[in-house]
Design a protein around this motif. Structure first.
Motif, mmCIF file in Angstrom:
data_model
loop_
_atom_site.group_PDB
_atom_site.id
_atom_site.type_symbol
_atom_site.label_atom_id
_atom_site.label_comp_id
_atom_site.label_asym_id
_atom_site.label_seq_id
_atom_site.Cartn_x
_atom_site.Cartn_y
_atom_site.Cartn_z
ATOM 1 N N LEU A 118 -7.364 -16.907 -8.085
ATOM 2 C CA LEU A 118 -8.085 -18.042 -7.357
ATOM 3 C C LEU A 118 -7.429 -19.434 -7.378
ATOM 4 O O LEU A 118 -7.631 -20.208 -6.573
ATOM 5 C CB LEU A 118 -9.337 -17.933 -8.281
ATOM 6 N N THR A 119 -6.758 -19.738 -8.432
ATOM 7 C CA THR A 119 -6.337 -21.042 -8.627
ATOM 8 C C THR A 119 -5.272 -21.016 -7.321
ATOM 9 O O THR A 119 -5.258 -22.224 -6.827
ATOM 10 C CB THR A 119 -5.301 -21.099 -9.925
ATOM 11 N N ASP A 120 -4.535 -20.106 -6.887
ATOM 12 C CA ASP A 120 -3.829 -20.311 -5.847
ATOM 13 C C ASP A 120 -4.345 -20.588 -4.534
ATOM 14 O O ASP A 120 -3.685 -20.895 -3.492
ATOM 15 C CB ASP A 120 -2.772 -18.868 -5.728
ATOM 16 N N GLN A 121 -5.635 -20.330 -4.562
ATOM 17 C CA GLN A 121 -6.481 -20.478 -3.246
ATOM 18 C C GLN A 121 -7.156 -21.892 -3.124
ATOM 19 O O GLN A 121 -7.913 -22.318 -2.215
ATOM 20 C CB GLN A 121 -7.184 -19.691 -3.034
ATOM 21 N N GLU A 122 -6.973 -22.709 -4.237
ATOM 22 C CA GLU A 122 -7.527 -24.053 -4.271
ATOM 23 C C GLU A 122 -6.543 -25.079 -3.791
ATOM 24 O O GLU A 122 -5.178 -24.920 -3.608
ATOM 25 C CB GLU A 122 -7.625 -24.368 -5.793
ATOM 26 N N PRO A 123 -7.087 -26.259 -3.117
ATOM 27 C CA PRO A 123 -8.195 -26.681 -3.157
ATOM 28 C C PRO A 123 -9.428 -26.258 -2.267
ATOM 29 O O PRO A 123 -10.484 -26.371 -1.980
ATOM 30 C CB PRO A 123 -8.263 -28.179 -3.201
ATOM 31 N N HIS A 124 -8.938 -25.391 -1.636
ATOM 32 C CA HIS A 124 -9.526 -24.892 -0.199
ATOM 33 C C HIS A 124 -10.826 -24.138 -0.656
ATOM 34 O O HIS A 124 -11.839 -24.057 0.044
ATOM 35 C CB HIS A 124 -8.659 -24.176 0.855
ATOM 36 N N LEU A 125 -10.721 -23.177 -1.520
ATOM 37 C CA LEU A 125 -11.758 -22.084 -1.719
ATOM 38 C C LEU A 125 -12.859 -22.873 -2.305
ATOM 39 O O LEU A 125 -14.098 -22.297 -1.981
ATOM 40 C CB LEU A 125 -11.082 -21.077 -2.879
ATOM 41 N N SER A 126 -12.904 -23.935 -3.010
ATOM 42 C CA SER A 126 -13.964 -24.568 -3.458
ATOM 43 C C SER A 126 -14.318 -25.614 -2.611
ATOM 44 O O SER A 126 -15.676 -26.342 -2.900
ATOM 45 C CB SER A 126 -13.793 -24.964 -4.808
ATOM 46 N N ALA A 127 -14.039 -25.842 -1.519
ATOM 47 C CA ALA A 127 -14.266 -26.706 -0.528
ATOM 48 C C ALA A 127 -14.478 -26.163 0.852
ATOM 49 O O ALA A 127 -13.818 -26.945 1.816
ATOM 50 C CB ALA A 127 -13.340 -28.124 -0.275
ATOM 51 N N LEU A 128 -15.004 -25.110 1.218
ATOM 52 C CA LEU A 128 -15.203 -24.550 2.529
ATOM 53 C C LEU A 128 -16.365 -25.056 2.971
ATOM 54 O O LEU A 128 -17.450 -24.511 3.408
ATOM 55 C CB LEU A 128 -15.494 -22.903 2.206
ATOM 56 N N ASP A 129 -16.280 -26.410 3.464
ATOM 57 C CA ASP A 129 -17.402 -27.233 4.269
ATOM 58 C C ASP A 129 -17.240 -27.501 5.664
ATOM 59 O O ASP A 129 -17.918 -28.379 6.106
ATOM 60 C CB ASP A 129 -17.643 -28.340 3.360
ATOM 61 N N SER A 130 -16.028 -27.136 6.105
ATOM 62 C CA SER A 130 -15.692 -27.339 7.588
ATOM 63 C C SER A 130 -14.826 -26.283 8.208
ATOM 64 O O SER A 130 -14.342 -25.639 7.442
ATOM 65 C CB SER A 130 -15.141 -28.726 7.716
ATOM 66 N N TRP A 131 -14.627 -26.178 9.639
ATOM 67 C CA TRP A 131 -13.690 -24.997 10.142
ATOM 68 C C TRP A 131 -12.297 -25.323 9.526
ATOM 69 O O TRP A 131 -11.647 -24.344 9.473
ATOM 70 C CB TRP A 131 -14.150 -24.982 11.523
ATOM 71 N N GLU A 132 -12.015 -26.558 9.626
ATOM 72 C CA GLU A 132 -10.677 -26.961 9.286
ATOM 73 C C GLU A 132 -10.339 -26.378 7.874
ATOM 74 O O GLU A 132 -9.198 -25.828 7.692
ATOM 75 C CB GLU A 132 -10.170 -28.396 9.297
ATOM 76 N N SER A 133 -11.336 -26.434 6.974
ATOM 77 C CA SER A 133 -11.179 -26.127 5.610
ATOM 78 C C SER A 133 -11.053 -24.268 5.527
ATOM 79 O O SER A 133 -10.341 -24.014 4.685
ATOM 80 C CB SER A 133 -12.196 -26.755 4.611
ATOM 81 N N TRP A 134 -11.893 -23.756 6.251
ATOM 82 C CA TRP A 134 -11.577 -22.219 6.323
ATOM 83 C C TRP A 134 -10.247 -21.812 6.753
ATOM 84 O O TRP A 134 -9.857 -20.831 6.371
ATOM 85 C CB TRP A 134 -12.878 -21.845 7.484
ATOM 86 N N TRP A 135 -9.942 -22.351 7.988
ATOM 87 C CA TRP A 135 -8.596 -22.042 8.362
ATOM 88 C C TRP A 135 -7.557 -22.431 7.387
ATOM 89 O O TRP A 135 -6.448 -21.669 7.080
ATOM 90 C CB TRP A 135 -8.092 -22.846 9.671
ATOM 91 N N ALA A 136 -7.710 -23.508 6.573
ATOM 92 C CA ALA A 136 -6.631 -23.944 5.697
ATOM 93 C C ALA A 136 -6.582 -22.881 4.451
ATOM 94 O O ALA A 136 -5.629 -22.371 3.735
ATOM 95 C CB ALA A 136 -6.923 -25.139 5.089
ATOM 96 N N TRP A 137 -7.896 -22.537 4.095
ATOM 97 C CA TRP A 137 -7.900 -21.292 3.258
ATOM 98 C C TRP A 137 -7.311 -20.017 3.339
ATOM 99 O O TRP A 137 -6.679 -19.420 2.791
ATOM 100 C CB TRP A 137 -9.559 -21.025 2.627
ATOM 101 N N ARG A 138 -7.622 -19.660 4.769
ATOM 102 C CA ARG A 138 -7.274 -18.484 5.391
ATOM 103 C C ARG A 138 -5.463 -18.645 5.239
ATOM 104 O O ARG A 138 -4.779 -17.694 4.854
ATOM 105 C CB ARG A 138 -7.454 -18.409 6.870
ATOM 106 N N ASP A 139 -4.995 -19.808 5.676
ATOM 107 C CA ASP A 139 -3.625 -19.973 5.784
ATOM 108 C C ASP A 139 -2.840 -19.980 4.264
ATOM 109 O O ASP A 139 -1.764 -19.368 3.979
ATOM 110 C CB ASP A 139 -2.797 -21.245 6.222
ATOM 111 N N ALA A 140 -3.503 -20.399 3.555
ATOM 112 C CA ALA A 140 -3.358 -20.330 1.783
ATOM 113 C C ALA A 140 -3.316 -18.981 1.316
ATOM 114 O O ALA A 140 -2.278 -18.698 0.514
ATOM 115 C CB ALA A 140 -4.115 -21.331 1.117
ATOM 116 N N VAL A 141 -4.200 -18.236 1.758
ATOM 117 C CA VAL A 141 -4.319 -16.676 1.435
ATOM 118 C C VAL A 141 -2.981 -15.963 1.936
ATOM 119 O O VAL A 141 -2.333 -15.273 1.092
ATOM 120 C CB VAL A 141 -5.664 -16.120 1.722
ATOM 121 N N LEU A 142 -2.716 -16.251 3.058
ATOM 122 C CA LEU A 142 -1.617 -15.588 3.707
ATOM 123 C C LEU A 142 -0.305 -15.834 3.217
ATOM 124 O O LEU A 142 0.581 -15.192 2.881
ATOM 125 C CB LEU A 142 -1.639 -15.709 5.462
ATOM 126 N N GLN A 143 -0.208 -17.410 2.891
ATOM 127 C CA GLN A 143 1.040 -17.831 2.103
ATOM 128 C C GLN A 143 1.220 -17.106 1.044
ATOM 129 O O GLN A 143 2.200 -16.821 0.428
ATOM 130 C CB GLN A 143 0.957 -19.198 2.198
#
Length: 211
Positions: free
Chosen positions: A70-95
Motif C-alpha cells: 500500500l505504501t508504494d501506491q501512495e500518495p495516489h491511493l489515498s487521494a483518488l479525487d480526480s481522473w488525473e489521480s486515478w491515472w497516476a495511481w494506475r501508473d504507480a501500480v504498473l511501475q
C-alpha cells in the motif's frame, strides 16, 4: 511482550534487515543462519524478539511487506479525487509490479507461512485496507459528479483489487504485466462510463502505456 524503546528499535532492525534480504531470495531456501548473518544478530537475540523462530519472523516480514504494497501506491491511493489521480495511481501500480517482475516477496512469504496462525489475517487486512481506499476514491468521485451514482463503490473497489491480484499472479507465471495493464485500463474505462460533466476535470483520453 512489552519492549523498551531500545528493544523496539532492535526488533525493527532485525525485521527490516530480514525483509531486505528475503526480498531478493526465496524465503523457503533461506535458513535461520542466513538471516542471522545478514542482520548481524545472535540466535539468542533473535529468539528473544521472535520466540517462534523463523516461522514467526517470516510472518512478521510478511506483515511488513503487506504494508509496503500500500505504501508504494501512495500518495495516489489515498487521494483518488480526480481522473488525473486515478491515472497516476494506475501508473504507480504498473511501475511497482514491472520493477518487481516475477518475484513477489509477499506471495513467496505467504507460501511459506500459509499454515501459520495469523497468516490469513495478514492477507485479509491488506485486501480490506486496499479495497476500502479504492472504495473511498469512488465515493469521492461520485460526490463530485464525476462517476455514475449507479455504480456500487464496494463492488467496483473489489473488482480493482481482484483484477490487480489476478494480474500479479499472471506476472509471477509469465513475467508480463500486459494482463495487469489491460484489467486496470478496462476497469478505469468502466468507472468512466455513465453521466459526468464536461470540463477540465473530465477524464483525459489516455493511450495504453507501451511496455
Amino acid at each position: 511482550m512489552k519492549l523498551t524503546p531500545k528493544g523496539q528499535a532492535t526488533r525493527q532492525r532485525i525485521l527490516e534487515g530480514a525483509a531486505g534480504y528475503l526480498r531478493g531470495t526465496d524465503p523457503g531456501a533461506a535458513t535461520l543462519d542466513d538471516v542471522l548473518a545478514v542482520t548481524r544478530t545472535s540466535k539468542g537475540q533473535l529468539f528473544h524478539y521472535f520466540p517462534g523462530g523463523k516461522e514467526e519472523l517470516l510472518l512478521a516480514v510478511a506483515r511488513h511487506e503487506a504494508d509496503r504494497v500500500l505504501t508504494d501506491q501512495e500518495p495516489h491511493l489515498s487521494a483518488l479525487d480526480s481522473w488525473e489521480s486515478w491515472w497516476a495511481w494506475r501508473d504507480a501500480v504498473l511501475q511497482r509490479y514491472r520493477a518487481q517482475g516475477r518475484h513477489c516477496p509477499l506471495g513467496a512469504l505467504m507460501d511459506q507461512v500459509s499454515s501459520t496462525a495469523g497468516a490469513r489475517e495478514v492477507v485479509t487486512e491488506l485486501l480490506d485496507q486496499w479495497q476500502r481506499r479504492v472504495r473511498d476514491g469512488v465515493l469521492t468521485m461520485q460526490a463530485k459528479g464525476l462517476v455514475s451514482p449507479g455504480l456500487d463503490p464496494a463492488v467496483v473497489a473489489g473488482a480493482f483489487v481482484a483484477g490487480i491480484q489476478g494480474g500479479v499472479q499472471v506476472l509471477r507465471a509469465t513475467g508480463s504485466t500486459d494482463q495487469l495493464q489491460s484489467v486496470l485500463d478496462l476497469l478505469l474505462d468502466h468507472l468512466r462510463t455513465g453521466p459526468a460533466p464536461a470540463g477540465p476535470d473530465r477524464a483525459p483520453d489516455r493511450q495504453a502505456t507501451p511496455r
